[in-house]
Design an enzyme around this catalytic site. Structure first.
Site, PDB file in Angstrom:
ATOM      1  N   GLY A  95      10.959  -4.869  -1.143  1.00  0.00           N
ATOM      2  CA  GLY A  95       9.691  -5.519  -0.803  1.00  0.00           C
ATOM      3  C   GLY A  95       8.635  -5.069  -1.785  1.00  0.00           C
ATOM      4  N   GLN A 112       0.306  -3.365  -5.002  1.00  0.00           N
ATOM      5  CA  GLN A 112       1.163  -2.458  -5.787  1.00  0.00           C
ATOM      6  C   GLN A 112       1.228  -2.869  -7.262  1.00  0.00           C
ATOM      7  OE1 GLN A 112       4.460  -2.556  -2.665  1.00  0.00           O
ATOM      8  NE2 GLN A 112       4.617  -0.454  -3.405  1.00  0.00           N
ATOM      9  N   CYS A 169       8.990   4.237  -1.028  1.00  0.00           N
ATOM     10  CA  CYS A 169       7.941   3.328  -1.497  1.00  0.00           C
ATOM     11  C   CYS A 169       7.875   3.400  -3.008  1.00  0.00           C
ATOM     12  CB  CYS A 169       6.591   3.724  -0.897  1.00  0.00           C
ATOM     13  SG  CYS A 169       5.256   2.623  -1.393  1.00  0.00           S
ATOM     14  N   LEU A 170       7.830   2.242  -3.661  1.00  0.00           N
ATOM     15  CA  LEU A 170       7.784   2.214  -5.126  1.00  0.00           C
ATOM     16  C   LEU A 170       6.504   2.859  -5.658  1.00  0.00           C
ATOM     17  CD1 LEU A 170       9.213  -1.384  -5.609  1.00  0.00           C
ATOM     18  CD2 LEU A 170      10.387   0.779  -6.111  1.00  0.00           C
ATOM     19  N   HIS A 194       5.852  -2.048   6.791  1.00  0.00           N
ATOM     20  CA  HIS A 194       5.528  -1.208   5.629  1.00  0.00           C
ATOM     21  C   HIS A 194       4.662  -2.004   4.640  1.00  0.00           C
ATOM     22  CE1 HIS A 194       6.935   1.666   2.267  1.00  0.00           C
ATOM     23  NE2 HIS A 194       6.418   0.653   1.590  1.00  0.00           N
ATOM     24  N   GLU A 195       5.030  -3.264   4.387  1.00  0.00           N
ATOM     25  CA  GLU A 195       4.280  -4.084   3.414  1.00  0.00           C
ATOM     26  C   GLU A 195       2.904  -4.464   3.946  1.00  0.00           C
ATOM     27  OE1 GLU A 195       5.464  -3.939   0.667  1.00  0.00           O
ATOM     28  OE2 GLU A 195       7.586  -3.627   1.048  1.00  0.00           O
ATOM     29  N   HIS A 211       0.485  -1.817   3.416  1.00  0.00           N
ATOM     30  CA  HIS A 211      -0.098  -1.799   2.060  1.00  0.00           C
ATOM     31  C   HIS A 211      -1.327  -2.703   1.982  1.00  0.00           C
ATOM     32  CE1 HIS A 211       2.550   0.610  -0.459  1.00  0.00           C
ATOM     33  NE2 HIS A 211       3.629  -0.034  -0.047  1.00  0.00           N
TER      34      HIS A 211
HETATM   35  O1  GNR Z   1      12.142  -0.616  -1.775  1.00  0.00           O
HETATM   36  C1  GNR Z   1      11.642  -0.250  -0.707  1.00  0.00           C
HETATM   37  N1  GNR Z   1      12.445   0.233   0.263  1.00  0.00           N
HETATM   38  C2  GNR Z   1      12.020   0.449   1.570  1.00  0.00           C
HETATM   39  C3  GNR Z   1      12.834   1.182   2.402  1.00  0.00           C
HETATM   40  C4  GNR Z   1      12.460   1.400   3.712  1.00  0.00           C
HETATM   41  C5  GNR Z   1      11.284   0.904   4.188  1.00  0.00           C
HETATM   42  C6  GNR Z   1      10.446   0.204   3.360  1.00  0.00           C
HETATM   43  C7  GNR Z   1      10.810  -0.040   2.057  1.00  0.00           C
HETATM   44  S1  GNR Z   1       9.777  -0.970   1.038  1.00  0.00           S
HETATM   45  C8  GNR Z   1      10.183  -0.291  -0.522  1.00  0.00           C
HETATM   46  C9  GNR Z   1       9.447  -1.020  -1.632  1.00  0.00           C
HETATM   47  C10 GNR Z   1       7.952  -0.802  -1.445  1.00  0.00           C
HETATM   48  O2  GNR Z   1       7.383   0.202  -1.753  1.00  0.00           O
HETATM   49  N2  GNR Z   1       7.302  -1.764  -0.845  1.00  0.00           N
HETATM   50  O3  GNR Z   1       6.001  -1.611  -0.570  1.00  0.00           O
HETATM   51 NI    NI Z   2       5.673   0.548  -0.378  1.00  0.00          NI
END
Ligand code: GNR
Ligand code: NI
Length: 174
Positions: free
Chosen positions: A46, A51, A99-100, A141-142, A145
């Site tokens: 995601g 980001q 998270c990236l 999670h997204e 952000h």
């Molecule tokens: O690649 C991602 N893996 C992930 C694993 C568990 C819960 C959320 C994520 S999202 C993350 C990519 C990212 O940072 N998205 O904002």
């Molecule tokens: Ni993230």
């Protein structure tokens, strides 16, 4: 097609509250294409627009769970514009999130197991669905952000400090 640099902590842009999209136009579709390219290049499941430094309420998700005969992941990207959580389950579920924007760090995060989400797709059409499993986790999670929230905000201070220390150490080594 453009793979963009990913914003990492402690960049203050990650704390911005992103602005709603007023019209799903070609500029928004170009942003979605760049987000999708960047997500695949970074091997994420995601990516939210902030980001890559764009404070608009746009995100992409592809869980990349299936594989073809050659063992390559089957791509099935989805775009979500102005996504909103309208209801959540009482039941919680825990997932070891990454998270990236906090590279190579992971922590268990508890969130509602299911979320009913409303959004616009890349054509501007509205959808509303109950999401569950990893999709529910990733969507929450997204959407975090888009509100300037990171997964480390959901864990204990001790765990958060551990993650930040490990990240600093990793960066010193690099
Ligand atoms: O690649 C991602 N893996 C992930 C694993 C568990 C819960 C959320 C994520 S999202 C993350 C990519 C990212 O940072 N998205 O904002
Ligand atoms: Ni993230």
């Amino acid at each position: 097609m453009a793979v963009l640099p990913i914003v990492e902590i402690p960049d203050p842009r990650l704390r911005l509250v992103s602005k709603p999209v007023e019209q799903v136009d070609d500029a928004v579709r170009a942003l979605i294409a760049d987000l999708t390219d960047t997500m695949y290049a970074a091997k994420g499941i995601g990516l939210a627009a902030i980001q890559v430094g764009v404070d608009r309420r746009v995100l992409v998700i592809d869980l990349q769970e299936g594989e073809d005969e050659g063992g390559r992941p089957i791509r099935d990207p989805h775009a979500y514009v102005n996504p909103e959580v309208v209801e959540v389950s009482e039941e919680l579920s825990s997932y070891n999130e990454g998270c990236l924007s906090i590279p190579e760090q992971y922590a268990d995060v508890e969130r509602p197991a299911r979320a009913r989400v409303r959004w616009l797709d890349e054509r501007g059409e509205q959808h509303e669905e109950w999401l569950e499993g990893l999709l529910a986790t990733c969507m929450q999670h997204e959407i975090d952000h888009l509100n300037g929230v990171l997964f480390i905000d959901h864990v204990s201070r001790l765990k958060r400090d551990m993650v930040l220390k490990k990240l600093a150490k990793m960066r010193r080594a690099a």
